[in-house]
Scaffold this motif. Structure first.
Motif, PDB file in Angstrom:
ATOM      1  N   VAL A 122       3.838   9.195   2.596  1.00  0.00           N
ATOM      2  CA  VAL A 122       3.087   8.375   3.536  1.00  0.00           C
ATOM      3  C   VAL A 122       3.760   8.409   4.909  1.00  0.00           C
ATOM      4  O   VAL A 122       4.975   8.225   5.016  1.00  0.00           O
TER       5      VAL A 122
ATOM      6  N   LEU B 140       0.872   4.187  -2.917  1.00  0.00           N
ATOM      7  CA  LEU B 140       0.611   5.610  -2.665  1.00  0.00           C
ATOM      8  C   LEU B 140       1.795   6.463  -3.074  1.00  0.00           C
ATOM      9  O   LEU B 140       1.625   7.567  -3.622  1.00  0.00           O
ATOM     10  N   GLN B 141       3.031   5.976  -2.810  1.00  0.00           N
ATOM     11  CA  GLN B 141       4.207   6.746  -3.218  1.00  0.00           C
ATOM     12  C   GLN B 141       4.305   6.843  -4.729  1.00  0.00           C
ATOM     13  O   GLN B 141       4.746   7.869  -5.267  1.00  0.00           O
TER      14      GLN B 141
ATOM     15  N   TYR C 208       2.216  10.536  -3.340  1.00  0.00           N
ATOM     16  CA  TYR C 208       1.904  10.871  -1.957  1.00  0.00           C
ATOM     17  C   TYR C 208       3.088  10.551  -1.047  1.00  0.00           C
ATOM     18  O   TYR C 208       3.875   9.630  -1.311  1.00  0.00           O
TER      19      TYR C 208
ATOM     20  N   HIS D  60       0.829  -1.207   0.000  1.00  0.00           N
ATOM     21  CA  HIS D  60       0.000   0.000   0.000  1.00  0.00           C
ATOM     22  C   HIS D  60       0.866   1.261   0.000  1.00  0.00           C
ATOM     23  O   HIS D  60       0.553   2.252  -0.700  1.00  0.00           O
TER      24      HIS D  60
ATOM     25  N   LEU E 152       1.907   7.175  -6.650  1.00  0.00           N
ATOM     26  CA  LEU E 152       0.935   8.196  -7.062  1.00  0.00           C
ATOM     27  C   LEU E 152       1.337   9.599  -6.642  1.00  0.00           C
ATOM     28  O   LEU E 152       0.605  10.555  -6.878  1.00  0.00           O
TER      29      LEU E 152
END
Length: 421
Positions: A415, A408-409, A413, A404, A411
């Motif tokens: 985290v 996210l990274q 983001y 996960h 994309l």
């Protein structure tokens, strides 16, 4: 350049045996008496009788031979191996596949012995695993027990086929025709009873709830011919049962010095006392023969073979054929562990969903070998189950978190993890 360790050094005084049923051809290679770098060689032939083999022992001892190498030829290697081992020689048993003669050259017993001796003196062979005498005795007993159990199973199958030939459908109604009820009914058939109702009334315990089905099952054409054969078959089954009990009593006596190891392996899910004895009989209790658990798994053929050519993996990752008695014991243990609510049971179920039952049995068998190696390698070690939730609490959760975060990274983001209150 990278430095490597080369163990292929010349063994000064070495002998090799080409073993047959009646004769043993022995080649000895020692340093030249002239002091040059050449080697002196002599080949002699001996019979496989014990007196002749003892004369060969004396000859080798007089020449100062330290290592004797022989091929694993049927069971013919055992008499010379045991005699040389008792005489104090470093005795090696090697796989015939590893010492194939060079193609294009004549093949005789003498040339085979010379070739084996030349290969052995240069350290180009690996010794096969031959357990010490106490383990060998235990191995003979446990293997004989397996053979007896197989013989009993074959004779029981003959009984069932004979009843089918007579139209007696007892095996359709009874799950075990050799239980108390089944044996009483077959004894009555041998004694001449043909009345289906009388035969059905011989049922015991829970079988009495199936009296109508049993009455139908005994309507057939059982003759005196069938009775004669059935009597002989049941007598054979009883004889084999008695032999199995005698062998098990003897196993209990021989395995007494290894009682602690048996008790340790008995703690592993899927392994009972009988299986633990069979495993110890095949691999022994001295794990120094196997440097790591991976070596033990590879020797037992519970690890996929590595084949690569031109940068590509070849083959299907098959494990190959190893010790069939050890594979049988580990397979039974793996199936038993699969029914438990333990780490090994959960491992079996996870792999079964993805790869199938056969691969799951091999994988759990390898896990059992790793556990066995760890327990036998370290004193005062006990088995601790990781639990069926091991994958979820450790590997599964952590892997999911990492996946996960990476997603996210990817994309864009940043985290930051914070434990929920």
């Amino acid at each position: 350049m990278q430095e490597t360790q080369d163990d292929a050094q010349v063994v000064e005084r070495v002998a090799a045996l080409d073993i047959g049923k009646a004769e043993v051809v022995c080649c000895v290679r020692v340093p030249s008496p002239t002091g040059s770098r050449r080697r002196a060689q002599e080949v002699r032939t001996f019979t496989t009788m014990t007196r002749s083999l003892m004369a060969m022992d004396d000859w080798l001892a007089g020449l100062g031979v330290t290592r004797v190498v022989m091929e694993a030829t049927s069971d013919y290697w055992k008499p010379p191996f045991y005699l040389l081992e008792a005489a104090g020689f470093e005795t090696w048993l090697v796989n015939a596949r590893d010492v194939k003669h060079l193609p294009g050259r004549p093949k005789t017993d003498k040339l085979d012995a010379v070739w084996l001796c030349k290969v052995a003196e240069r350290g180009m062979l690996r010794a096969s695993f031959v357990p010490p005498a106490p383990i060998r005795q235990l191995r003979d007993l446990t293997r004989y027990r397996v053979d007896l159990v197989g013989e009993r199973g074959r004779e029981k199958n003959r009984v069932e086929k004979l009843l089918e030939d007579a139209g007696i459908k007892l095996s359709v109604v009874a799950s075990d025709i050799f239980g108390v009820s089944g044996r009483a009914m077959m004894a009555a058939l041998i004694a001449g009873e043909r009345d289906p109702q009388a035969l059905a009334r011989l049922a015991r315990s829970r079988m009495r709830t199936k009296l109508p089905e049993l009455h139908e099952a005994f309507i057939g054409r059982f003759t005196a011919h069938h009775g004669f054969l059935l009597a002989r078959m049941l007598a054979h089954v009883d004889e084999v049962n008695a032999d199995i009990l005698a062998v098990e009593d003897r196993i209990a006596e021989v395995v007494a010095p290894f009682a602690q190891a048996v008790a340790t392996l008995d703690e592993i899910p899927g392994i009972n006392v009988t299986t633990a004895r069979a495993i110890i009989a095949e691999i022994g209790i001295d794990m120094t023969r196997f440097p790591t658990a991976g070596h033990l798994a590879s020797w037992a053929k519970f690890a996929p073979g590595v084949k690569e050519s031109a940068g590509k993996a070849k083959g299907n990752g098959a494990t190959g054929h190893g010790n069939r008695y050890l594979a049988r014991a580990l397979g039974e243990a793996a199936v038993g562990a699969a029914r438990t609510n333990t780490f090994l049971g959960e491992r079996y179920r996870r792999i079964t969903r993805r790869r199938g039952k056969k691969k799951a049995i091999v994988a759990v068998g390898r896990s059992l070998l790793v556990i066995i190696w760890q327990l036998l390698s370290t004193e005062n070690t006990t088995f601790t189950d990781l639990g069926p939730d091991h994958y979820d609490n450790r590997g599964g959760t952590r892997r999911a978190v990492r996946n996960h975060i990476r997603g996210l990274q990817a994309l864009g983001y940043q985290v930051t993890l914070q434990t929920a209150a």
